[in-house]
Motif scaffolding. Structure first.
Motif, PDB file in Angstrom:
ATOM      1  N   ASN A  44       0.816  -1.218   0.000  1.00 31.30           N
ATOM      2  CA  ASN A  44       0.000   0.000   0.000  1.00 31.30           C
ATOM      3  C   ASN A  44       0.847   1.263   0.000  1.00 31.30           C
ATOM      4  O   ASN A  44       0.390   2.331  -0.436  1.00 31.30           O
ATOM      5  CB  ASN A  44      -0.940   0.005   1.201  1.00 31.30           C
ATOM      6  N   GLU A  45       2.081   1.158   0.498  1.00 29.05           N
ATOM      7  CA  GLU A  45       2.991   2.308   0.542  1.00 29.05           C
ATOM      8  C   GLU A  45       3.904   2.374  -0.682  1.00 29.05           C
ATOM      9  O   GLU A  45       4.737   3.283  -0.786  1.00 29.05           O
ATOM     10  CB  GLU A  45       3.848   2.254   1.813  1.00 29.05           C
ATOM     11  N   GLY A  46       3.763   1.390  -1.579  1.00 30.48           N
ATOM     12  CA  GLY A  46       4.541   1.444  -2.814  1.00 30.48           C
ATOM     13  C   GLY A  46       5.660   0.442  -2.935  1.00 30.48           C
ATOM     14  O   GLY A  46       6.370   0.420  -3.956  1.00 30.48           O
ATOM     15  N   ALA A  47       5.865  -0.393  -1.934  1.00 34.89           N
ATOM     16  CA  ALA A  47       6.894  -1.426  -2.039  1.00 34.89           C
ATOM     17  C   ALA A  47       6.445  -2.518  -3.008  1.00 34.89           C
ATOM     18  O   ALA A  47       5.245  -2.787  -3.164  1.00 34.89           O
ATOM     19  CB  ALA A  47       7.185  -2.029  -0.671  1.00 34.89           C
ATOM     20  N   ARG A  48       7.413  -3.145  -3.650  1.00 33.55           N
ATOM     21  CA  ARG A  48       7.111  -4.307  -4.480  1.00 33.55           C
ATOM     22  C   ARG A  48       7.165  -5.562  -3.607  1.00 33.55           C
ATOM     23  O   ARG A  48       7.979  -5.636  -2.683  1.00 33.55           O
ATOM     24  CB  ARG A  48       8.123  -4.419  -5.621  1.00 33.55           C
ATOM     25  N   VAL A  49       6.319  -6.518  -3.902  1.00 28.89           N
ATOM     26  CA  VAL A  49       6.244  -7.743  -3.107  1.00 28.89           C
ATOM     27  C   VAL A  49       6.744  -8.916  -3.940  1.00 28.89           C
ATOM     28  O   VAL A  49       6.235  -9.170  -5.037  1.00 28.89           O
ATOM     29  CB  VAL A  49       4.809  -8.001  -2.620  1.00 28.89           C
ATOM     30  N   ALA A  50       7.750  -9.606  -3.422  1.00 28.36           N
ATOM     31  CA  ALA A  50       8.310 -10.769  -4.114  1.00 28.36           C
ATOM     32  C   ALA A  50       7.452 -12.001  -3.850  1.00 28.36           C
ATOM     33  O   ALA A  50       6.825 -12.127  -2.798  1.00 28.36           O
ATOM     34  CB  ALA A  50       9.737 -11.012  -3.650  1.00 28.36           C
ATOM     35  N   GLU A  51       7.466 -12.907  -4.809  1.00 29.76           N
ATOM     36  CA  GLU A  51       6.731 -14.161  -4.644  1.00 29.76           C
ATOM     37  C   GLU A  51       7.469 -15.118  -3.715  1.00 29.76           C
ATOM     38  O   GLU A  51       6.853 -15.896  -2.990  1.00 29.76           O
ATOM     39  CB  GLU A  51       6.522 -14.824  -6.008  1.00 29.76           C
ATOM     40  N   THR A  52       8.796 -15.060  -3.737  1.00 32.20           N
ATOM     41  CA  THR A  52       9.619 -15.951  -2.920  1.00 32.20           C
ATOM     42  C   THR A  52      10.800 -15.176  -2.355  1.00 32.20           C
ATOM     43  O   THR A  52      11.167 -14.104  -2.860  1.00 32.20           O
ATOM     44  CB  THR A  52      10.175 -17.125  -3.750  1.00 32.20           C
ATOM     45  N   SER A  53      11.427 -15.744  -1.340  1.00 36.24           N
ATOM     46  CA  SER A  53      12.647 -15.117  -0.816  1.00 36.24           C
ATOM     47  C   SER A  53      13.761 -15.164  -1.852  1.00 36.24           C
ATOM     48  O   SER A  53      14.586 -14.244  -1.943  1.00 36.24           O
ATOM     49  CB  SER A  53      13.080 -15.808   0.474  1.00 36.24           C
ATOM     50  N   ALA A  54      13.800 -16.210  -2.652  1.00 37.63           N
ATOM     51  CA  ALA A  54      14.828 -16.312  -3.691  1.00 37.63           C
ATOM     52  C   ALA A  54      14.749 -15.141  -4.660  1.00 37.63           C
ATOM     53  O   ALA A  54      15.783 -14.637  -5.136  1.00 37.63           O
ATOM     54  CB  ALA A  54      14.686 -17.635  -4.442  1.00 37.63           C
ATOM     55  N   GLU A  55      13.554 -14.674  -4.947  1.00 37.17           N
ATOM     56  CA  GLU A  55      13.384 -13.533  -5.843  1.00 37.17           C
ATOM     57  C   GLU A  55      14.010 -12.277  -5.264  1.00 37.17           C
ATOM     58  O   GLU A  55      14.585 -11.460  -6.000  1.00 37.17           O
ATOM     59  CB  GLU A  55      11.898 -13.301  -6.118  1.00 37.17           C
ATOM     60  N   VAL A  56      13.924 -12.116  -3.958  1.00 42.45           N
ATOM     61  CA  VAL A  56      14.524 -10.937  -3.314  1.00 42.45           C
ATOM     62  C   VAL A  56      16.026 -10.910  -3.577  1.00 42.45           C
ATOM     63  O   VAL A  56      16.589  -9.871  -3.944  1.00 42.45           O
ATOM     64  CB  VAL A  56      14.235 -10.936  -1.797  1.00 42.45           C
ATOM     65  N   PHE A  57      16.693 -12.044  -3.396  1.00 40.64           N
ATOM     66  CA  PHE A  57      18.133 -12.098  -3.623  1.00 40.64           C
ATOM     67  C   PHE A  57      18.472 -11.895  -5.099  1.00 40.64           C
ATOM     68  O   PHE A  57      19.437 -11.203  -5.432  1.00 40.64           O
ATOM     69  CB  PHE A  57      18.699 -13.424  -3.114  1.00 40.64           C
ATOM     70  N   ALA A  58      17.691 -12.476  -5.976  1.00 47.00           N
ATOM     71  CA  ALA A  58      17.971 -12.383  -7.407  1.00 47.00           C
ATOM     72  C   ALA A  58      17.863 -10.945  -7.915  1.00 47.00           C
ATOM     73  O   ALA A  58      18.574 -10.566  -8.860  1.00 47.00           O
ATOM     74  CB  ALA A  58      17.020 -13.287  -8.184  1.00 47.00           C
ATOM     75  N   ARG A  59      17.009 -10.123  -7.290  1.00 51.49           N
ATOM     76  CA  ARG A  59      16.733  -8.789  -7.808  1.00 51.49           C
ATOM     77  C   ARG A  59      17.311  -7.666  -6.945  1.00 51.49           C
ATOM     78  O   ARG A  59      17.042  -6.498  -7.209  1.00 51.49           O
ATOM     79  CB  ARG A  59      15.219  -8.608  -7.934  1.00 51.49           C
ATOM     80  N   SER A  60      18.125  -7.997  -5.939  1.00 47.11           N
ATOM     81  CA  SER A  60      18.620  -6.974  -5.014  1.00 47.11           C
ATOM     82  C   SER A  60      20.137  -7.067  -4.863  1.00 47.11           C
ATOM     83  O   SER A  60      20.704  -8.156  -4.804  1.00 47.11           O
ATOM     84  CB  SER A  60      17.969  -7.150  -3.634  1.00 47.11           C
ATOM     85  N   SER A  61      20.777  -5.899  -4.754  1.00 47.85           N
ATOM     86  CA  SER A  61      22.220  -5.866  -4.464  1.00 47.85           C
ATOM     87  C   SER A  61      22.483  -5.777  -2.969  1.00 47.85           C
ATOM     88  O   SER A  61      23.569  -6.115  -2.503  1.00 47.85           O
ATOM     89  CB  SER A  61      22.882  -4.690  -5.170  1.00 47.85           C
ATOM     90  N   VAL A  62      21.476  -5.308  -2.220  1.00 43.52           N
ATOM     91  CA  VAL A  62      21.535  -5.262  -0.756  1.00 43.52           C
ATOM     92  C   VAL A  62      20.297  -5.969  -0.233  1.00 43.52           C
ATOM     93  O   VAL A  62      19.172  -5.649  -0.655  1.00 43.52           O
ATOM     94  CB  VAL A  62      21.566  -3.808  -0.228  1.00 43.52           C
ATOM     95  N   VAL A  63      20.469  -6.920   0.674  1.00 46.47           N
ATOM     96  CA  VAL A  63      19.326  -7.629   1.271  1.00 46.47           C
ATOM     97  C   VAL A  63      19.382  -7.456   2.781  1.00 46.47           C
ATOM     98  O   VAL A  63      20.364  -7.839   3.426  1.00 46.47           O
ATOM     99  CB  VAL A  63      19.308  -9.125   0.906  1.00 46.47           C
ATOM    100  N   ILE A  64      18.328  -6.856   3.322  1.00 49.42           N
ATOM    101  CA  ILE A  64      18.214  -6.654   4.759  1.00 49.42           C
ATOM    102  C   ILE A  64      17.378  -7.793   5.338  1.00 49.42           C
ATOM    103  O   ILE A  64      16.281  -8.083   4.837  1.00 49.42           O
ATOM    104  CB  ILE A  64      17.543  -5.301   5.066  1.00 49.42           C
TER     105      ILE A  64
END
Length: 309
Positions: A44-64
């Motif tokens: 609702n605030e504009g963040a994108r939501v990944a389908e899986t945790s693996a997607e977060v790593f695949a599309r990010s250079s920094v992972v918190i």
């Protein structure tokens, strides 16, 4: 705010308000949580939501990562499996959760061995301070990674301390939590003593608030104890884990922490009473239960005879 591709995994009691503050500060964010409904507020605030945790790593250079424990971190990273190297290589992993210092040091070594970078970033505060962007952050790691992570924490924290190499941020967090946990446990014991002596508990709070022990934490926890209502800010389950981490770290270093030993026993009792999901202030009920149990045991054992009679 940085335009780095940043992912965020773990939207629990602390993770959700932290991620929301990052988005509101203008940081593009890709988020994932095991329980999908926790992602709605971010979307609702504009963040994108990944389908899986693996997607977060695949599309990010920094992972918190803001995860509950070491097991959850290992699972998300795929540690011990070939996928671990794929997920951490050429990425900065920023761990905001509280784990043992020894675990964190080992994780840093593994991430670096697979071509990634690692920064510890535990925070001091509660859900309320997280929502207000008033946490206190602690950073540890190699300078290059810290320089990337520090601006991300500025929108979350009123102060950020750079503590040196891993695991010094977690060691600092455990030292800070030693004071916090003993403070809240002392407040609970003060309430218990006053209640058993028939004192006016509202007057107790007024006296405390007028004196040198007044603090935001005291006011918040005392209000819960007065109302006998404990909406979670820092749960018994999480605090019990922290007491274990503190006492284990102290034992490993040969350091005496008698107050934390007592707190660890008490919070363990609170968890056993089924209070794990409630706020740490409910440790008051563990004190009451302990006293009631010991009174029952004393009655059951009967009067002690005088051996000289």
């Amino acid at each position: 705010m940085s335009k780095l591709s940043v992912g965020f995994v773990g939207l629990g009691v602390m993770g959700q308000p932290i991620a929301l503050n990052l988005v509101r500060a203008g940081q593009p964010l890709l988020v994932w949580n095991r329980t999908a409904d926790r992602t709605r507020a971010l979307a609702n605030e504009g963040a994108r939501v990944a389908e899986t945790s693996a997607e977060v790593f695949a599309r990010s250079s920094v992972v918190i990562l803001m995860l509950a424990n070491a097991e959850a971190v290992d699972e998300v990273l795929g540690r011990g499996d070939p996928v671990f190297g794929v997920r951490v290589a050429n990425r900065l992993i920023v761990s905001m959760g509280t784990t043992s210092p020894a675990y964190s040091a080992g994780l840093e070594a593994d991430i670096r061995a697979h071509g990634g970078r690692y920064v510890e970033a535990p925070v001091s505060g509660s859900r309320t301070t997280a929502e207000a962007g008033q946490l206190v952050g602690m950073l540890a790691g190699e300078a290059e990674g810290v320089q990337v992570a520090q601006p991300l924490l500025q929108s979350l924290c009123r102060d950020v301390a750079v503590c040196g190499p891993v695991p010094h941020a977690l060691l600092m967090k455990l030292a800070v939590n030693t004071f916090l946990i003993t403070q809240v446990t002392g407040l609970a014991e003060s309430f218990h003593l006053a209640k058993q002596q028939g004192l006016d508990l509202e007057q107790l709070v007024r006296v405390l608030d007028a004196g040198p022990m007044a603090s935001t934490t005291m006011r918040l926890k005392a209000s819960m104890m007065l109302a006998d209502d404990f909406p979670v800010q820092a749960s018994i389950k999480d605090v019990s884990m922290n007491t274990r981490l503190i006492t284990e770290a102290a034992d490993e270093s040969g350091i005496q922490v008698p107050l934390m030993d007592a707190c660890h026993a008490l919070f363990t009792e609170a968890s056993a009473l089924g209070l794990g999901a409630e706020d740490m202030a409910v440790v008051l009920k563990a004190l009451e239960a302990r006293e009631a149990r010991e009174a029952r045991e004393a009655r059951a054992s009967g009067p002690v005879s005088d051996p000289q009679q």
